[in-house]
Design a protein around this motif. Structure first.
Motif, PDB file in Angstrom:
ATOM      1  N   ARG A 128       0.836  -1.192   0.000  1.00  0.00           N
ATOM      2  CA  ARG A 128       0.000   0.000   0.000  1.00  0.00           C
ATOM      3  C   ARG A 128       0.878   1.253   0.000  1.00  0.00           C
ATOM      4  NH1 ARG A 128      -2.476   0.831   6.129  1.00  0.00           N
ATOM      5  NH2 ARG A 128      -0.484   1.239   7.157  1.00  0.00           N
ATOM      6  N   VAL A 129       0.288   2.334  -0.476  1.00  0.00           N
ATOM      7  CA  VAL A 129       0.958   3.633  -0.499  1.00  0.00           C
ATOM      8  C   VAL A 129       0.034   4.652   0.150  1.00  0.00           C
ATOM      9  CG1 VAL A 129       1.975   5.443  -1.938  1.00  0.00           C
ATOM     10  CG2 VAL A 129       2.184   3.051  -2.620  1.00  0.00           C
ATOM     11  N   LEU A 130       0.543   5.367   1.137  1.00  0.00           N
ATOM     12  CA  LEU A 130      -0.219   6.429   1.793  1.00  0.00           C
ATOM     13  C   LEU A 130       0.324   7.767   1.325  1.00  0.00           C
ATOM     14  CD1 LEU A 130      -0.436   5.084   5.461  1.00  0.00           C
ATOM     15  CD2 LEU A 130      -2.102   4.806   3.622  1.00  0.00           C
ATOM     16  N   ILE A 131      -0.567   8.636   0.888  1.00  0.00           N
ATOM     17  CA  ILE A 131      -0.185   9.977   0.475  1.00  0.00           C
ATOM     18  C   ILE A 131      -0.864  10.961   1.420  1.00  0.00           C
ATOM     19  CG2 ILE A 131      -0.237  11.683  -1.381  1.00  0.00           C
ATOM     20  CD1 ILE A 131      -0.313   9.392  -3.370  1.00  0.00           C
ATOM     21  N   ASP A 132      -0.046  11.648   2.212  1.00  0.00           N
ATOM     22  CA  ASP A 132      -0.566  12.551   3.250  1.00  0.00           C
ATOM     23  C   ASP A 132      -1.556  11.824   4.150  1.00  0.00           C
ATOM     24  OD1 ASP A 132       0.967  14.672   2.351  1.00  0.00           O
ATOM     25  OD2 ASP A 132      -0.575  15.414   1.009  1.00  0.00           O
ATOM     26  N   ALA A 137      -5.132   5.147  -4.481  1.00  0.00           N
ATOM     27  CA  ALA A 137      -5.898   4.152  -5.257  1.00  0.00           C
ATOM     28  C   ALA A 137      -5.106   3.726  -6.488  1.00  0.00           C
ATOM     29  CB  ALA A 137      -7.248   4.733  -5.661  1.00  0.00           C
ATOM     30  N   PHE A 138      -3.980   3.050  -6.265  1.00  0.00           N
ATOM     31  CA  PHE A 138      -3.183   2.549  -7.378  1.00  0.00           C
ATOM     32  C   PHE A 138      -3.762   1.238  -7.894  1.00  0.00           C
ATOM     33  CE2 PHE A 138       0.693   4.750  -5.415  1.00  0.00           C
ATOM     34  CZ  PHE A 138       0.511   5.871  -6.217  1.00  0.00           C
ATOM     35  N   THR A 139      -3.653   1.037  -9.190  1.00  0.00           N
ATOM     36  CA  THR A 139      -3.976  -0.273  -9.739  1.00  0.00           C
ATOM     37  C   THR A 139      -2.820  -1.214  -9.406  1.00  0.00           C
ATOM     38  OG1 THR A 139      -2.902   0.149 -11.869  1.00  0.00           O
ATOM     39  CG2 THR A 139      -5.223   0.818 -11.635  1.00  0.00           C
ATOM     40  N   PHE A 140      -3.062  -2.503  -9.637  1.00  0.00           N
ATOM     41  CA  PHE A 140      -2.020  -3.487  -9.346  1.00  0.00           C
ATOM     42  C   PHE A 140      -0.745  -3.186 -10.132  1.00  0.00           C
ATOM     43  CE2 PHE A 140       0.103  -7.568 -10.258  1.00  0.00           C
ATOM     44  CZ  PHE A 140       0.401  -7.964  -8.965  1.00  0.00           C
ATOM     45  N   ARG A 186       2.609   8.243 -16.361  1.00  0.00           N
ATOM     46  CA  ARG A 186       1.814   9.472 -16.271  1.00  0.00           C
ATOM     47  C   ARG A 186       0.644   9.300 -15.302  1.00  0.00           C
ATOM     48  NH1 ARG A 186       2.634  10.002 -21.927  1.00  0.00           N
ATOM     49  NH2 ARG A 186       0.561   9.154 -22.356  1.00  0.00           N
ATOM     50  N   ARG A 187      -0.017   8.145 -15.373  1.00  0.00           N
ATOM     51  CA  ARG A 187      -1.131   7.884 -14.459  1.00  0.00           C
ATOM     52  C   ARG A 187      -0.628   7.773 -13.014  1.00  0.00           C
ATOM     53  NH1 ARG A 187      -4.039   3.251 -18.209  1.00  0.00           N
ATOM     54  NH2 ARG A 187      -4.979   4.679 -19.758  1.00  0.00           N
TER      55      ARG A 187
END
Length: 229
Positions: A128-132, A137-140, A186-187
């Protein structure tokens, strides 16, 4: 006194101007102690366990004050707080009753907590990635792409290597072209928002992950970077 000093002090000297006296500063208001507050951290359950109750304790304190200082005025109030309020009981009471130093300490702690939550936290072990502080919501494939770059921090990865590594199981028809990698990046950057520059473009070569001060990487156990062997 020297002659120079005498000349400077002469009121008839044409080079001198009358200087109005400075206004008197108002005397600072004196402040003195007018009483005190005693904060007691004790809920009804703990009081009952001790064989007393909150009203009994208040009455006992008032009797003691009446004996020691008959002219003292008293006022008692009960601090209400939710069960979820953390910290020591007495600190919860101080905050509930809006005690200034307790509120200042709470504000400072909140600021430290919010500051710690700001930035990007890349947790490889939990995928998982937490931003602030908010889960991205990253795709696989977006996560795999970012993970591949993160684990090879500081090294420029060519597009061909990304295709070969991330789509190794894909057939020739399913494997994307190198330019499709640019679309994925880019996404990915769009979802990173203001932290998009942690994924750098090396013109004519590929991409590189650059760690910033506001980026935290949690590898977990058993997940070393392949480049660390």
């Amino acid at each position: 006194m020297s002659n120079i000093a005498l000349l400077e002090a002469r009121p008839t000297d044409r080079h001198l101007h009358a200087v109005p006296p400075l206004p008197e500063s108002p005397a600072p208001a004196t402040r003195a102690a007018r009483g005190f507050a005693l904060y007691v951290g004790l809920d009804e359950v703990k009081a009952a366990e001790a064989g007393v109750s909150l009203p009994v304790l208040v009455a006992a304190l008032r009797r003691t004050l009446a004996e020691l200082a008959p002219e003292a005025e008293t006022y008692a109030t009960v601090a209400l707080a939710s069960d979820a309020a953390g910290g020591r009981d007495v600190d919860v009471v101080r905050r509930a009753l809006r005690e200034p130093s307790a509120l200042a300490a709470l504000a400072a702690e909140t600021e430290r907590t919010e500051a710690a939550a700001r930035g990007v936290e890349f947790d490889i072990s939990r995928k998982r990635v937490l931003i602030d502080g908010v889960s991205a919501a990253f795709t696989f494939k977006e996560f795999e792409l970012l993970q591949y770059l993160v684990l090879r921090e500081g090294r420029t990865i060519e597009r061909a290597e990304l295709v070969e590594s991330l789509w190794a199981d894909a057939s020739d028809d399913e494997a994307p072209g190198e330019r499709t990698i640019d679309v994925h990046v880019r996404r990915l950057r769009a979802k990173l928002g203001r932290y998009e520059d942690i994924v750098r473009t090396v013109r004519g070569v590929g991409y590189r992950f650059d760690r910033h001060a506001d980026v935290v990487i949690r590898y977990g156990h058993g997940t070393p970077s392949p480049d660390r062997f």
